[in-house]
Scaffold this active site. Structure first.
Site, PDB file in Angstrom:
ATOM      1  N   ASP A  61       0.803  -1.233   0.000  1.00 25.68           N
ATOM      2  CA  ASP A  61       0.000   0.000   0.000  1.00 25.68           C
ATOM      3  C   ASP A  61       0.837   1.286   0.000  1.00 25.68           C
ATOM      4  O   ASP A  61       0.442   2.286   0.600  1.00 25.68           O
ATOM      5  CB  ASP A  61      -0.969   0.023   1.191  1.00 25.68           C
ATOM      6  CG  ASP A  61      -2.048  -1.040   1.083  1.00 25.68           C
ATOM      7  OD1 ASP A  61      -2.406  -1.396  -0.056  1.00 25.68           O
ATOM      8  OD2 ASP A  61      -2.522  -1.512   2.135  1.00 25.68           O
ATOM      9  N   GLY A  90       1.756   2.509  -3.039  1.00 27.40           N
ATOM     10  CA  GLY A  90       1.396   3.142  -4.304  1.00 27.40           C
ATOM     11  C   GLY A  90       1.988   2.513  -5.543  1.00 27.40           C
ATOM     12  O   GLY A  90       2.014   3.152  -6.601  1.00 27.40           O
ATOM     13  N   THR A 127       0.827   0.137  -7.515  1.00 25.56           N
ATOM     14  CA  THR A 127      -0.154  -0.010  -8.588  1.00 25.56           C
ATOM     15  C   THR A 127      -0.533   1.345  -9.174  1.00 25.56           C
ATOM     16  O   THR A 127      -0.676   1.491 -10.398  1.00 25.56           O
ATOM     17  CB  THR A 127      -1.401  -0.731  -8.062  1.00 25.56           C
ATOM     18  OG1 THR A 127      -1.020  -1.977  -7.467  1.00 25.56           O
ATOM     19  CG2 THR A 127      -2.388  -1.001  -9.184  1.00 25.56           C
ATOM     20  N   LYS A 175       1.826  -8.845 -13.537  1.00 24.42           N
ATOM     21  CA  LYS A 175       2.034  -9.145 -12.126  1.00 24.42           C
ATOM     22  C   LYS A 175       1.979 -10.657 -11.970  1.00 24.42           C
ATOM     23  O   LYS A 175       0.982 -11.286 -12.360  1.00 24.42           O
ATOM     24  CB  LYS A 175       0.960  -8.465 -11.268  1.00 24.42           C
ATOM     25  CG  LYS A 175       1.256  -8.460  -9.775  1.00 24.42           C
ATOM     26  CD  LYS A 175       0.315  -7.487  -9.055  1.00 24.42           C
ATOM     27  CE  LYS A 175       0.694  -7.377  -7.579  1.00 24.42           C
ATOM     28  NZ  LYS A 175      -0.108  -6.336  -6.879  1.00 24.42           N
ATOM     29  N   SER A 180      -3.154 -11.130  -4.981  1.00 22.04           N
ATOM     30  CA  SER A 180      -4.095 -11.595  -3.965  1.00 22.04           C
ATOM     31  C   SER A 180      -4.979 -10.442  -3.499  1.00 22.04           C
ATOM     32  O   SER A 180      -4.742  -9.283  -3.838  1.00 22.04           O
ATOM     33  CB  SER A 180      -3.344 -12.226  -2.790  1.00 22.04           C
ATOM     34  OG  SER A 180      -2.327 -11.377  -2.312  1.00 22.04           O
ATOM     35  N   SER A 203       4.444  -7.965  -5.683  1.00 18.83           N
ATOM     36  CA  SER A 203       3.416  -8.128  -4.650  1.00 18.83           C
ATOM     37  C   SER A 203       4.038  -7.734  -3.315  1.00 18.83           C
ATOM     38  O   SER A 203       4.981  -8.379  -2.864  1.00 18.83           O
ATOM     39  CB  SER A 203       2.942  -9.584  -4.589  1.00 18.83           C
ATOM     40  OG  SER A 203       2.527 -10.039  -5.851  1.00 18.83           O
TER      41      SER A 203
END
Length: 227
Positions: free
Chosen positions: A13, A15, A17, A38, A42, A119
């Site tokens: 989290d 950033g 993506t 990717k 999940s 990931s």
């Protein structure tokens, strides 16, 4: 054969993506044939027909408007919002590096620029029970250059420093850092930027502010990050 770049982060989290979407949007707007990839994803939700929707891939596609199909963006999609190695333990279908590399090879054949996103952080395990496999194995086999995405806020000096130190020690090529949620007038963010550059000797490629819809990187500089 296309060129490729791996987007890693200092954690979950931060950033990755979002930044990946802006990068692909820039490439697409400049008429470059670009694709997203990717290895394992999940924390996804099911459609009404029961199929899992690869959320990160859909976000990237919606923002960037690339014409790549969702089905080619990620070979392993899980529902549980946990690390892929644990998600596959809960749901089955563990990551096979041969399958991951086959999908990557097809993209490299059909697209000019492949943006691969990790990931979680750099040490995220992709598989454990049927033999250990991590993001670092994927980066090595794919021979990726990387960039590090970090949140600009509190704690990032340590996160960036540790991530860069590990990657440099393991021989990974890092082309620079992108800071997300950067506030120009925030003295903490300014100091974090200075200290991370000092500790890692890495260039800062871009500063992304909250809500940015474009990334401030000249297209030729952006394309030069891919190898």
């Amino acid at each position: 054969m296309g060129k490729k770049l791996f987007i890693t982060g200092t954690g979950t989290d931060v950033g990755k993506t979002y930044v990946s979407a802006l990068i692909l949007k820039k490439l697409n707007q400049n008429k470059e044939k670009a694709a997203y990839y990717k290895a394992a994803m999940s924390g996804n939700i099911k459609a009404k027909n029961g199929e899992l929707i690869p959320g990160d891939a859909k976000f990237v596609k919606d923002i960037s408007q690339i014409d790549q199909s969702l089905q080619t963006m990620c070979p392993y999609v899980y529902e549980a919002a946990v690390s892929p190695h644990l998600a596959s333990r809960l749901e089955g279908n563990p990551v096979d590096i041969k399958v991951v590399m086959q999908h990557l090879t097809r993209l490299l054949t059909n697209y000019d620029y492949i943006t691969a996103e990790g990931s979680g952080g750099i040490l995220c395990p992709l598989k454990f029970d049927e033999g250990e496999l991590s993001l670092t194995d994927f980066i090595k086999q794919g021979n990726f250059p990387s960039i590090i995405v970090a949140d600009a806020g509190l704690g990032t000096i340590n996160y960036v420093g540790l991530t860069a130190y590990y990657m440099q020690k393991e021989g990974f090529k890092i082309n620079g850092i992108i800071f997300n949620n950067f506030e120009q007038d925030n003295i903490l963010h300014q100091d974090n930027l200075f200290m991370c550059k000092h500790l890692t000797s890495l260039p800062v490629i871009a500063l992304v502010k909250k809500g940015d819809t474009d990334i401030d990187i000249p297209i030729e500089k952006l394309k030069a990050l891919y190898e």
